[in-house]
Design an enzyme around this catalytic site. Sequence first.
Site, PDB file in Angstrom:
ATOM      1  N   LYS A  39      11.196   1.087  10.149  1.00 36.17           N
ATOM      2  CA  LYS A  39      11.215   0.832   8.709  1.00 36.17           C
ATOM      3  C   LYS A  39       9.803   0.939   8.134  1.00 36.17           C
ATOM      4  O   LYS A  39       8.815   0.934   8.879  1.00 36.17           O
ATOM      5  CB  LYS A  39      11.789  -0.569   8.436  1.00 36.17           C
ATOM      6  CG  LYS A  39      11.021  -1.682   9.122  1.00 36.17           C
ATOM      7  CD  LYS A  39      11.646  -3.036   8.885  1.00 36.17           C
ATOM      8  CE  LYS A  39      10.819  -4.107   9.594  1.00 36.17           C
ATOM      9  NZ  LYS A  39      11.105  -5.452   9.127  1.00 36.17           N
ATOM     10  N   ARG A 136      16.352 -15.860   4.473  1.00 35.20           N
ATOM     11  CA  ARG A 136      16.256 -14.653   3.644  1.00 35.20           C
ATOM     12  C   ARG A 136      17.657 -14.163   3.314  1.00 35.20           C
ATOM     13  O   ARG A 136      18.079 -14.188   2.166  1.00 35.20           O
ATOM     14  CB  ARG A 136      15.480 -13.547   4.380  1.00 35.20           C
ATOM     15  CG  ARG A 136      14.020 -13.850   4.609  1.00 35.20           C
ATOM     16  CD  ARG A 136      13.262 -12.623   5.090  1.00 35.20           C
ATOM     17  NE  ARG A 136      13.841 -12.028   6.297  1.00 35.20           N
ATOM     18  CZ  ARG A 136      13.220 -11.110   7.036  1.00 35.20           C
ATOM     19  NH1 ARG A 136      12.024 -10.669   6.681  1.00 35.20           N
ATOM     20  NH2 ARG A 136      13.787 -10.614   8.117  1.00 35.20           N
ATOM     21  N   TYR A 266     -19.733   4.517  -6.062  1.00 33.24           N
ATOM     22  CA  TYR A 266     -19.584   3.771  -7.302  1.00 33.24           C
ATOM     23  C   TYR A 266     -20.333   2.436  -7.263  1.00 33.24           C
ATOM     24  O   TYR A 266     -20.382   1.753  -6.238  1.00 33.24           O
ATOM     25  CB  TYR A 266     -18.110   3.503  -7.588  1.00 33.24           C
ATOM     26  CG  TYR A 266     -17.311   4.754  -7.869  1.00 33.24           C
ATOM     27  CD1 TYR A 266     -17.525   5.502  -9.022  1.00 33.24           C
ATOM     28  CD2 TYR A 266     -16.340   5.188  -6.967  1.00 33.24           C
ATOM     29  CE1 TYR A 266     -16.788   6.654  -9.272  1.00 33.24           C
ATOM     30  CE2 TYR A 266     -15.592   6.331  -7.212  1.00 33.24           C
ATOM     31  CZ  TYR A 266     -15.819   7.061  -8.368  1.00 33.24           C
ATOM     32  OH  TYR A 266     -15.086   8.194  -8.613  1.00 33.24           O
ATOM     33  N   MET A 313     -11.576   6.806  -3.827  1.00 34.82           N
ATOM     34  CA  MET A 313     -10.162   7.127  -3.647  1.00 34.82           C
ATOM     35  C   MET A 313      -9.944   8.165  -2.546  1.00 34.82           C
ATOM     36  O   MET A 313      -8.986   8.072  -1.768  1.00 34.82           O
ATOM     37  CB  MET A 313      -9.551   7.631  -4.954  1.00 34.82           C
ATOM     38  CG  MET A 313      -8.052   7.884  -4.889  1.00 34.82           C
ATOM     39  SD  MET A 313      -7.365   8.450  -6.463  1.00 34.82           S
ATOM     40  CE  MET A 313      -7.535   6.980  -7.472  1.00 34.82           C
TER      41      MET A 313
END
Length: 371
Positions: A39, A136, A266, A313
């Site tokens: 998953k 849950r 940056y 990024m």
Amino acid sequence: MVVANLRTSRIEISKQALANNIAVTMQTSHAKHMFLAVKANGYGHGLLTMAQAAVELGVYGLAVAVVDEGLALRQAGITIPIMILGYTEPQYAEILVQNNLIVNVVSLDWLNQAQGFLTGVAPLQASLAVDSGMNRLGMRNETEVLESIDFMSNHRNLFNWVGIMTHFATADSSDVAYFNKQLHRFNVIIKQLPYLPEMIHVANSGAAVYHADEVPTDYIRVGTVVYGWEPSGMELADGKNLKPAMNIKSALSYVKQLPSGEGISYSHIYETTENEWIGTVPLGYGDGIDRELTGYKILVGHEWCPIIGKIAMDQLMVKLPYQMPVGTEVTILGSNGSENIDIWDVAHYCHLEPWEFTNRLTERLPRILVD
């Protein structure tokens, strides 16, 4: 998201490591059948990459969280059993049947709703979820479980009861009080059942490796341990018999020398204090590399080099000890053949657990099976 195949940055998944971890887990748990959890994009290792490896390594079945993951596997030609662990909307019941997927039934009401969407061409494979204390999903008492079994028995053309499960919250802890409480609750329900299905699957990674003599292990449902991570974080074992499967690799794309007083990336949180060789790596937070890794030392060739400046990024910068050629291999995680960057060290540097760190890696990074 587009996969950046025409770039040096990549995730390598070691099939040799996976084979080792599967063998260790099966031996430790005395399991006959393993459902490998793939998953959330295979815990960051890649849904299809991990499914392919699992099939090649003889794993019995796969476990996913949502129907779409199961459908993607079927569309890719994966034919081994697939179990949906998360909640599935009842209106998609017939889609599950058509794709031979096992559903996690969370309530009698779910069965009542699902029957209206089933055609009866073939029965839905159903595994009942018992909530023993994870709180849950699932049935809380034996009455609802028994009523659900009766319901499926009265609608055999629509439902095939194949399993019953629960999920332990603290199976990987040295404090076993709550684990024992959950196990007792589950056993009380099991003893009330008129008969048992083929699969009683309760063993997650922690239960499989630490409680194999206390829980049923004919069928186990594991993820963490197969990816090479000791489930308790080395609290209950040293994990030396496991091999992390993931390596994150790239290469220098640009190298330059800067004089003192130049800012890097940056906000200029890093400034050179002397003539420094700076390398650029085509990898950034757009690939899921946590910005907290600034300051962490990674391997450029065989040299340990700190990440400097804010991670951008698409790129990050490292301080090099000397001029190194463009194309020099960079290891952000895993082994370069002689040195190793451990997932626990990387994750904890970012204040994360290993599965949290890898789960953030984006699909832009290609996943490649190696060795």
